[in-house]
Design an enzyme around this catalytic site. Structure first.
Site, PDB file in Angstrom:
ATOM      1  N   ALA A  75       0.748  -1.388  -0.091  1.00  0.00           N
ATOM      2  CA  ALA A  75       0.460   0.325   0.126  1.00  0.00           C
ATOM      3  C   ALA A  75       0.726   1.291  -0.101  1.00  0.00           C
ATOM      4  CB  ALA A  75      -1.033  -0.039   1.567  1.00  0.00           C
ATOM      5  N   THR A  76       2.082   1.170   0.491  1.00  0.00           N
ATOM      6  CA  THR A  76       2.430   2.732   0.069  1.00  0.00           C
ATOM      7  C   THR A  76       3.362   2.934  -0.853  1.00  0.00           C
ATOM      8  OG1 THR A  76       3.853   2.014   2.771  1.00  0.00           O
ATOM      9  CG2 THR A  76       4.800   3.416   1.559  1.00  0.00           C
ATOM     10  N   ASN A 155      -6.179   4.053   9.903  1.00  0.00           N
ATOM     11  CA  ASN A 155      -5.697   2.574  11.338  1.00  0.00           C
ATOM     12  C   ASN A 155      -5.280   2.589  12.776  1.00  0.00           C
ATOM     13  OD1 ASN A 155      -3.543   4.679   9.666  1.00  0.00           O
ATOM     14  ND2 ASN A 155      -1.873   3.546  10.963  1.00  0.00           N
ATOM     15  N   GLN A 183      -6.723  -0.324   5.405  1.00  0.00           N
ATOM     16  CA  GLN A 183      -7.004  -1.336   6.701  1.00  0.00           C
ATOM     17  C   GLN A 183      -8.546  -1.904   6.195  1.00  0.00           C
ATOM     18  OE1 GLN A 183      -5.795  -2.326   9.428  1.00  0.00           O
ATOM     19  NE2 GLN A 183      -4.124  -0.681   9.219  1.00  0.00           N
ATOM     20  N   GLY A 204      -1.736  -6.183   1.021  1.00  0.00           N
ATOM     21  CA  GLY A 204      -1.840  -7.634   1.181  1.00  0.00           C
ATOM     22  C   GLY A 204      -1.405  -8.340   2.384  1.00  0.00           C
ATOM     23  N   HIS A 205      -0.814  -7.543   3.253  1.00  0.00           N
ATOM     24  CA  HIS A 205      -0.701  -8.181   4.729  1.00  0.00           C
ATOM     25  C   HIS A 205      -1.626  -7.410   5.561  1.00  0.00           C
ATOM     26  CE1 HIS A 205       1.702  -5.191   7.007  1.00  0.00           C
ATOM     27  NE2 HIS A 205       1.559  -4.579   5.914  1.00  0.00           N
ATOM     28  N   THR A 243       9.820  -6.607 -12.422  1.00  0.00           N
ATOM     29  CA  THR A 243       9.583  -8.769 -12.432  1.00  0.00           C
ATOM     30  C   THR A 243       8.440  -9.226 -11.671  1.00  0.00           C
ATOM     31  OG1 THR A 243      11.502  -9.055 -13.773  1.00  0.00           O
ATOM     32  CG2 THR A 243      10.445 -10.793 -12.803  1.00  0.00           C
ATOM     33  N   CYS A 328       4.057   1.859  12.767  1.00  0.00           N
ATOM     34  CA  CYS A 328       4.136   2.695  11.450  1.00  0.00           C
ATOM     35  C   CYS A 328       5.306   3.167  12.123  1.00  0.00           C
ATOM     36  CB  CYS A 328       4.604   2.928   9.916  1.00  0.00           C
ATOM     37  SG  CYS A 328       3.287   1.764   9.202  1.00  0.00           S
TER      38      CYS A 328
END
Length: 404
Positions: A75-76, A155, A183, A204-205, A243, A328
């Site tokens: 997301a960053t 968040n 989120q 994803g995480h 890639t 963060c």
């Protein structure tokens, strides 16, 4: 029960075992390990097919077209690509951007960088419930405004913005709307056919997928153009070279598919556990919930325990994996800028803890958490001279502290 109890799902989620199992099939010689861009042999074709399936799974999660999904490292990067990409492409049209003071650092610092490049950014103040009032957003809009970037779910405090209303307003003014959904993607329903949002950042995480993979939704109708920020082989329709990491993309796709199928049942259970946690600790004196009570994501609870120092509370809650502020920025001793923006003073902001609940949280863990929190607060307040003064009816704001 495994200690410490993990109550920091807003920082990251464990990879769902079903996702991990799927990912492993795309790494070794025995699996599908080829480069999806290798067009001349089966190894590449199989990898490309796996990427296509995952792209469709991510698109299905938000009811988008698969051609609108660009894979990124998270997301960053999606936030950077969306905000800088729009700013650099549309800068002839205008150089004004609107965001809010409670956004994630990946949005705020990207906007700061654009300010250094000559763009003008308006940072909106939220109301005390953490939500940006629509009239403030509308009042900030100008003829040269090209982009509005507002997060879906915060968040730190978990409040949900009315993205339908923001989307309508932006579209009526011809302004591009970017939404950071790190989120909310996979946790709340998002439908790009129904909501007028142009760009969506996905992580994803945060939805039981692997770290290091994310996506950016880029609307095709009306078409949104971006200037690439990563140059190279022209992957992802020229928007993001590099890639494609097949195993991570497959993981993101699988996580998205599971989230879509299980969202309703997950949220009902998580909401029940969150209510149980809040009902178990709200009787503690001088305990306040931060952010809107109803317009919030079911897995999030940000609580201030007055007259308790946040850092000592974190130490006392060593059996609970929780955070003060976001992961963060929680390493800094500054009070949370999100809570300060809501109008909390330094003391209250410092005494706040974020509890976030997820797919693998159990009833037993919540029971243990309630017990631990209650005991820790009692113990810390027994040692606190401030608590004693408060109980004696002294107004601490009027106290003249001696300066050494």
């Amino acid at each position: 029960m495994k200690l410490p109890i993990y109550l920091d799902y807003a920082a990251t989620t464990p990879v769902d075992p079903r996702v991990a199992e799927k990912m492993f099939q795309y790494m070794t010689m025995d699996g599908i390990f080829g480069n999806p861009a290798s067009r001349s042999h089966r190894y590449g074709w199989q990898a490309e097919e796996a990427v296509d399936i995952a792209r469709n799974q991510v698109a299905d999660l938000i009811n988008a077209d698969h051609r609108e999904i660009v894979f990124t490292s998270g997301a960053t990067e999606s936030n950077n690509l969306a905000i800088k990409g729009v700013a650099h492409f549309y800068n002839k049209k205008g150089k004004h951007i609107i965001t809010s003071k409670t956004e994630h650092k990946a949005v705020l610092d990207t906007c700061r960088q654009l300010e250094r490049e000559g763009f003008e950014v308006t940072y909106l103040e939220p109301a005390s419930n953490g939500i940006i009032p629509m009239e403030r957003l509308e009042a900030a809009m100008r003829d040269d405004t090209i982009l509005v970037s507002i997060m879906h779910v915060n968040n730190e405090i978990g409040v949900i913005h009315d993205i339908d209303a923001i989307g309508e307003l932006c579209r009526s003014k011809g302004i591009i709307f970017h939404m950071d959904a790190a989120q909310s993607a996979g946790k709340l329903p998002i439908d790009v056919q129904a909501t007028k949002v142009d760009l969506i950042s996905i992580s994803g995480h945060k939805m039981y997928g692997p770290k290091g993979i994310g996506a950016l939704y880029v609307r095709r109708k009306p078409r949104i153009r971006l200037e690439a920020q990563m140059h190279g082989g022209g992957h992802e329709r020229g928007m993001r070279s590099g890639t494609l990491p097949t195993h991570q993309i497959v993981g993101l796709g699988e996580a998205a598919a599971i989230a879509k199928a299980e969202m309703a049942t997950d949220n009902e259970r998580i909401g029940r556990l969150r209510d149980k946690l809040w009902n178990g600790i709200k009787h503690i004196e001088e305990t306040y919930i931060n952010g809107d009570l109803t317009q919030r994501f079911c897995g999030s609870l940000n609580v201030s325990f007055n007259y308790v120092e946040g850092e000592s509370l974190m130490m006392a809650l060593k059996d609970l994996a929780v955070s003060s502020g976001s992961a963060c920025t929680s390493a800094s001793l500054e009070p949370s800028y999100v809570l300060r923006a809501l109008g909390l003073n330094d003391e209250m902001a410092h005494s706040s803890i974020r509890f976030s609940i997820g797919r693998f949280t159990t009833e037993e863990e919540i029971d243990h958490a309630i017990e631990t929190i209650t005991q820790s607060i009692d113990k810390l307040r027994e040692m606190s001279p401030l608590w004693e003064m408060f109980k004696d009816g002294i107004d601490l704001n009027q106290v003249q502290w001696a300066h050494h």
